[in-house]
Design a protein around this motif. Structure first.
Motif: not given
Length: 105
Positions: A53-74
């Motif tokens: 991971f010497s050269r990497s990219r970082t991504f934030s989680d996507l907004p939760a989908r309506p009705g999705s299970t809490p704690g499931i992150l994409r």
């Protein structure tokens, strides 16, 4: 839900990540990584061609989908090179979870 078919087994996680991560939706320039986390503090995904991971990219989680299970992150890793092996790991609660590493091509 189709993603459990792509579930990668990981051990460890010691409290932050409950299930996963698993990879789905792999296209020529993107992939979606999903995990179930106990903590929603500062979740992020790090993706790199280098296993150190010497050269990497970082991504934030996507907004939760309506009705999705809490704690499931994409996380959507976009802008990737075709036919390239990538390494990924998840950050939860401000700490890189070393046992949550995986690869995809």
């Amino acid at each position: 839900l189709l993603l459990p078919l792509l579930l990668f087994a990981f051990t460890g996680l010691r409290g932050q990540i409950v299930t996963g991560p698993w990879v789905g939706g792999v296209l020529h320039d993107s992939a979606v990584i999903v995990a179930e986390l106990n903590s929603q503090r500062l979740p992020s995904l790090e993706v790199s061609e280098d296993p150190a991971f010497s050269r990497s990219r970082t991504f934030s989680d996507l907004p939760a989908r309506p009705g999705s299970t809490p704690g499931i992150l994409r996380f959507a890793a976009r802008g990737l090179k075709p036919s390239t092996t990538y390494h990924y790991r998840i950050r939860a609660g401000g700490v890189w979870e070393g046992s949550t590493r995986g690869t995809f091509t």
